[in-house]
Design a protein around this motif. Structure first.
Motif, PDB file in Angstrom:
ATOM      1  N   HIS A  27      44.656  52.256  45.913  1.00 37.59           N
ATOM      2  CA  HIS A  27      45.423  52.124  46.918  1.00 37.59           C
ATOM      3  C   HIS A  27      44.653  51.938  48.317  1.00 37.59           C
ATOM      4  N   ARG A  28      44.225  53.136  48.378  1.00 32.89           N
ATOM      5  CA  ARG A  28      43.239  53.077  49.617  1.00 32.89           C
ATOM      6  C   ARG A  28      42.147  52.102  49.838  1.00 32.89           C
ATOM      7  N   ALA A  29      41.450  51.622  48.905  1.00 35.26           N
ATOM      8  CA  ALA A  29      40.582  50.703  48.641  1.00 35.26           C
ATOM      9  C   ALA A  29      41.342  49.390  48.848  1.00 35.26           C
ATOM     10  N   GLY A  30      42.083  49.135  48.263  1.00 37.22           N
ATOM     11  CA  GLY A  30      42.743  47.740  48.526  1.00 37.22           C
ATOM     12  C   GLY A  30      43.356  47.563  50.005  1.00 37.22           C
ATOM     13  N   LEU A  31      43.771  48.646  50.440  1.00 40.82           N
ATOM     14  CA  LEU A  31      44.266  48.667  51.830  1.00 40.82           C
ATOM     15  C   LEU A  31      43.252  48.302  52.988  1.00 40.82           C
ATOM     16  N   ALA A  32      42.126  49.053  52.675  1.00 39.81           N
ATOM     17  CA  ALA A  32      41.041  48.807  53.541  1.00 39.81           C
ATOM     18  C   ALA A  32      40.299  47.430  53.243  1.00 39.81           C
ATOM     19  N   ARG A  33      40.386  46.783  52.095  1.00 39.29           N
ATOM     20  CA  ARG A  33      40.175  45.632  51.911  1.00 39.29           C
ATOM     21  C   ARG A  33      40.742  44.450  52.473  1.00 39.29           C
ATOM     22  N   ALA A  34      42.072  44.837  52.588  1.00 36.40           N
ATOM     23  CA  ALA A  34      43.089  43.735  53.202  1.00 36.40           C
ATOM     24  C   ALA A  34      42.878  43.948  54.701  1.00 36.40           C
ATOM     25  N   VAL A  35      42.530  45.207  55.257  1.00 34.49           N
ATOM     26  CA  VAL A  35      42.388  45.315  56.855  1.00 34.49           C
ATOM     27  C   VAL A  35      41.039  44.444  57.339  1.00 34.49           C
ATOM     28  N   LYS A  36      40.143  44.461  56.331  1.00 31.23           N
ATOM     29  CA  LYS A  36      39.052  43.972  56.540  1.00 31.23           C
ATOM     30  C   LYS A  36      38.966  42.301  56.590  1.00 31.23           C
ATOM     31  N   THR A  37      39.555  41.983  55.570  1.00 33.48           N
ATOM     32  CA  THR A  37      39.353  40.655  55.325  1.00 33.48           C
ATOM     33  C   THR A  37      40.552  39.846  55.889  1.00 33.48           C
ATOM     34  N   GLY A  38      41.920  40.587  56.549  1.00 37.15           N
ATOM     35  CA  GLY A  38      42.769  40.074  56.806  1.00 37.15           C
ATOM     36  C   GLY A  38      43.771  39.266  55.766  1.00 37.15           C
ATOM     37  N   ARG A  39      43.694  39.639  54.837  1.00 38.09           N
ATOM     38  CA  ARG A  39      44.404  38.846  53.360  1.00 38.09           C
ATOM     39  C   ARG A  39      44.803  40.182  52.461  1.00 38.09           C
ATOM     40  N   ALA A  40      45.831  40.430  52.163  1.00 42.68           N
ATOM     41  CA  ALA A  40      46.450  41.319  51.021  1.00 42.68           C
ATOM     42  C   ALA A  40      46.333  40.486  49.754  1.00 42.68           C
ATOM     43  N   ARG A  41      45.650  41.042  48.556  1.00 38.29           N
ATOM     44  CA  ARG A  41      45.706  40.314  47.356  1.00 38.29           C
ATOM     45  C   ARG A  41      46.758  40.224  46.823  1.00 38.29           C
ATOM     46  N   LEU A  42      47.983  41.099  46.929  1.00 40.53           N
ATOM     47  CA  LEU A  42      49.341  41.251  46.120  1.00 40.53           C
ATOM     48  C   LEU A  42      50.232  40.508  46.921  1.00 40.53           C
ATOM     49  N   ALA A  43      49.908  40.048  48.372  1.00 38.24           N
ATOM     50  CA  ALA A  43      50.887  39.653  49.464  1.00 38.24           C
ATOM     51  C   ALA A  43      51.401  38.464  48.613  1.00 38.24           C
ATOM     52  N   GLY A  44      52.810  38.184  48.982  1.00 36.12           N
ATOM     53  CA  GLY A  44      53.490  36.993  48.420  1.00 36.12           C
ATOM     54  C   GLY A  44      53.984  37.084  46.927  1.00 36.12           C
ATOM     55  N   GLN A  45      53.502  38.279  46.320  1.00 31.35           N
ATOM     56  CA  GLN A  45      53.657  38.319  44.860  1.00 31.35           C
ATOM     57  C   GLN A  45      54.682  39.489  44.416  1.00 31.35           C
ATOM     58  N   ALA A  46      55.566  39.417  43.363  1.00 32.98           N
ATOM     59  CA  ALA A  46      56.319  40.470  42.783  1.00 32.98           C
ATOM     60  C   ALA A  46      55.577  41.074  41.737  1.00 32.98           C
ATOM     61  N   VAL A  47      55.434  42.535  41.665  1.00 35.68           N
ATOM     62  CA  VAL A  47      54.748  43.130  40.583  1.00 35.68           C
ATOM     63  C   VAL A  47      55.500  44.261  40.279  1.00 35.68           C
ATOM     64  N   GLU A  48      55.493  44.809  39.024  1.00 35.26           N
ATOM     65  CA  GLU A  48      56.248  46.107  38.689  1.00 35.26           C
ATOM     66  C   GLU A  48      54.960  47.060  38.457  1.00 35.26           C
ATOM     67  N   MET A  49      55.426  48.133  39.129  1.00 35.00           N
ATOM     68  CA  MET A  49      54.467  49.408  39.133  1.00 35.00           C
ATOM     69  C   MET A  49      55.444  50.687  39.033  1.00 35.00           C
ATOM     70  N   LEU A  50      54.547  51.698  39.041  1.00 34.33           N
ATOM     71  CA  LEU A  50      55.160  53.098  39.268  1.00 34.33           C
ATOM     72  C   LEU A  50      54.937  53.754  40.424  1.00 34.33           C
TER      73      LEU A  50
END
Length: 550
Positions: free
Chosen positions: A51-74
């Motif tokens: 989660h932390r790695a994904g957040l840092a990547r999104a802040v750096k690139t300006g794009r969240a990989r899961l943005a606009g998608q619906a996913v099931e998770m715990l």
């Protein structure tokens, strides 16, 4: 569970800045507790690094990989339990800073429903055993891991229980059998119900025939004691077919098929036994398949014929009837006897059609003989199991009699004991209606099956046909003579006539006359012959005169 949507916002530093009331209910944190806390409080510990790695990547690139998608998770509740959620993630810029929004809905009910469906897809609800789908999965895994053995079981006598005591008792019996099989298989065996009264036991990591044999012994032993159901003691047996991997097959489907061939052979040997698969069974199966195709073609091309064997009264030897016997005029092999094809034909899709044709053809021959001066005598017709399963039997017989102008008592329907046992409920109604009209009903090969004497009163019988196995040594073996004498005496008390099959010698005939047998059939009085030969032979001697012996 609440279906409201939790709405959470967090900044680029992973700290929560917005937390609505639905989030309070879903995760157990009040808004004033959650705001300012890391978003990681709702992420299970094992997923936080990602989660932390994904957040840092999104802040750096300006794009969240899961943005606009619906996913099931715990997600993680404040009390530590995990919640399945649907997550929709969004990302935007606010005052030059990236912001993250999450909409989350609890899908616990949906997850439970999915688990229930998965359970139903792999579990037999009647016995709570794994079903065929589950066996396929387990079998594939076991074969990939090493050697294994598959035992297929089919209960002997189960249909009789269903027919006599009802399906609810039958269902209770299946559940009880499942319990005993589980005990017999132990922890090493994977027991599944394939459907009906068929079960399977998978032994993973084992291809030792001695161990498999001992398991089969435990299975037989587990079913020896009666099942106490519906106030009765019910005895049930089983037949077992066994196939081994990798020796017999390298795929789950083939192993199942080969075990089924072994089971077929076990039941063909009389049931109550185990049989290991051998390659010759596959060859026989392929031969049966080819023969089935040829038989369907034979029906379409009109290659079947009826021949007729005389039946005579004793001691006068007057012609009383004939039995219609099926023959196949094969284009290559010539005139084929029924023992070469009848077993396959009975299971064929054209069995009922052929059976209906036999009734029509036999009635036509009887009408032709009467018009030709032979007078009135009966013709016996063997019924296929498919005809007894059908609800058309009464209609087919009635139509044939009417079309050819025959009296009902000129036709006799022959049924075997074992056919009756398999189709008792379906067949009784039609046979009773036909018998009430005057059509005869004979038990063929009496004494060779498993029918109880009670069936003699249950069915609308007019005649018993004593099997040739009791006749062949009747003049030399006192036991056979005693059996025939007992059958004749019992039949007389029940108002039935008796005909003996397979009579070939004067000694056999004399013994039957001494025992009071009414009629006889066999080579002594004539081999099966064409309709034209019946006319030529018996028009010459007349039905009221003694048939000459051969």
């Amino acid at each position: 569970m609440s279906s409201a949507t939790a709405a959470i916002c967090a900044g680029p530093d992973n700290l929560i800045v917005s937390w609505n009331s639905a989030a309070e209910i879903l995760f157990g944190y009040a808004a004033d507790q959650a705001i300012g806390m890391p978003l990681s409080i709702i992420v299970p510990e094992r997923h936080r690094a990602a989660h932390r790695a994904g957040l840092a990547r999104a802040v750096k690139t300006g794009r969240a990989r899961l943005a606009g998608q619906a996913v099931e998770m715990l997600a993680l509740h404040a009390d530590g339990h995990e919640i399945p959620v649907d997550l929709s993630l969004s990302m935007w810029s606010e005052a030059g800073r990236p912001m993250f929004g999450a909409l989350l809905r609890d899908v616990s009910d949906r997850r439970r429903a999915q688990r229930r469906l998965e359970h139903l897809a792999h579990c037999d609800t009647l016995t709570s055993l794994p079903n065929r789908n589950a066996l396929q999965v387990r079998l594939t895994d076991a074969m990939a891991a090493g050697p294994c053995a598959l035992l297929l079981l089919d209960l002997d006598g189960f249909k009789d229980v269903n027919d006599s005591l009802g399906h609810s008792v039958g269902d209770t019996l299946l559940a009880a059998v499942a319990g005993r099989l589980n005990d017999a298989a132990g922890e090493a065996g994977f027991v599944a119900r394939l459907g009906g009264d068929e079960f399977a036991i998978l032994l993973a990591g084992c291809a030792d025939p001695a161990l498999i044999d001992r398991l089969a012994d435990r299975v037989f032993a587990s079913l020896q004691s009666p099942f106490e159901l519906a106030g009765q003691s019910i005895f049930i047996g089983t037949s077992i077919g066994i196939a081994l991997s990798p020796n017999d097959a390298t795929s789950a489907e083939q192993l199942l098929s080969n075990a089924d061939l072994a089971l077929y052979n076990a039941k063909g040997d009389g049931g109550g036994t185990r049989t290991f698969f051998v390659r010759a069974m596959q060859n026989r199966s392929e031969q049966r398949l080819r023969l089935g195709v040829e038989l369907r073609a034979a029906w379409a091309k009109g290659e079947f014929e009826l021949w007729y064997q005389p039946q005579v009264s004793l001691p006068a030897r007057n012609l009383t009837g004939v039995e219609a016997l099926l023959r196949w005029r094969h284009p290559v092999h010539g005139l084929m006897q029924p023992r070469a094809f009848l077993d396959i034909l009975e299971r064929s899709t054209v069995a009922e059609c052929v059976g209906d044709w036999i009734i029509q053809e036999a009635c036509s021959a009887a009408a032709e003989w009467r018009r030709g001066g032979l007078g009135k005598f009966r013709v016996g017709v063997n019924l296929f199991p498919a005809q007894l399963r059908s609800d058309r039997l009464f209609q087919v017989v009635s139509a044939a009699l009417a079309h050819h102008g025959l009296d009902p008592d000129q036709l006799e329907l022959e049924i075997t004991e074992n056919t009756v046992l398999r189709h008792s409920k379906q067949s009784t109604r039609a046979l009773r209606k036909l018998n009430a009209r005057g059509v005869g009903v004979a038990f063929d090969d009496f004494g060779t099956g498993f029918a109880s004497l009670g069936l003699l009163q249950k069915y609308p019988l007019t005649r018993l046909k004593i099997d040739r196995s009791f006749v062949v040594k009747i003049d030399r073996r006192t036991g056979d003579a005693a059996i025939v004498g007992a059958v004749v005496g019992m039949a007389r008390r029940l108002g039935l006539t008796v005909i003996a099959e397979g009579v070939e010698t004067s000694g056999q005939e004399e013994a039957l006359i001494a025992l009071g047998c009414n009629e006889a059939q066999g080579y002594r009085y004539g081999r099966p012959m064409s309709p034209a030969d019946v006319t030529r032979r018996h028009l010459r001697i007349g039905t009221s005169q003694a048939v000459s012996t051969l």
